[in-house]
Design an enzyme around this catalytic site. Structure first.
Site, PDB file in Angstrom:
ATOM      1  CB  CYS A   7      -9.254  -3.190  -4.269  1.00 45.66           C
ATOM      2  SG  CYS A   7      -7.599  -2.520  -4.201  1.00 45.66           S
ATOM      3  N   GLY A   8      -9.983  -1.701  -1.856  1.00 43.34           N
ATOM      4  CA  GLY A   8      -9.877  -0.852  -0.675  1.00 43.34           C
ATOM      5  C   GLY A   8      -8.693   0.089  -0.679  1.00 43.34           C
TER       6      GLY A   8
END
Length: 87
Positions: A7-8
């Site tokens: 994810c980010g």
């Protein structure tokens, strides 16, 4: 087999994805080393498969791993179908 869930920021969302991927892999009877991380770190890590969103997949183009795009990190059926197609 090594799988990265990305994810980010590499914290909450990727951890949830990791837990769901591990659950699906157990159901499928597949043994794998599953880790969660952020997109920047993932670009320099060795892996066989990277599971991430469509937006982050673009940042990982050129990585040697097979990129698996999952639209809903909470949808076990989607994760299962994508993993069955990949593994």
């Amino acid at each position: 087999m090594k799988i990265l869930c990305v994810c980010g920021l590499g914290q909450g969302t990727s951890l949830i994805l990791r837990m769901n991927v591990e659950s699906v892999l157990r159901e499928l009877g597949v043994n794998a080393d599953v880790e969660h991380t952020d997109v920047s770190s993932a670009s320099g890590m060795a892996a066989d498969h990277i599971i991430t969103s469509n937006e982050l997949a673009q940042s990982l183009e050129g990585h040697s791993a097979n990129i698996v795009i999952v639209n809903n990190y909470f949808d076990l059926n989607e994760i299962k179908e994508k993993l069955k197609d990949t593994i």
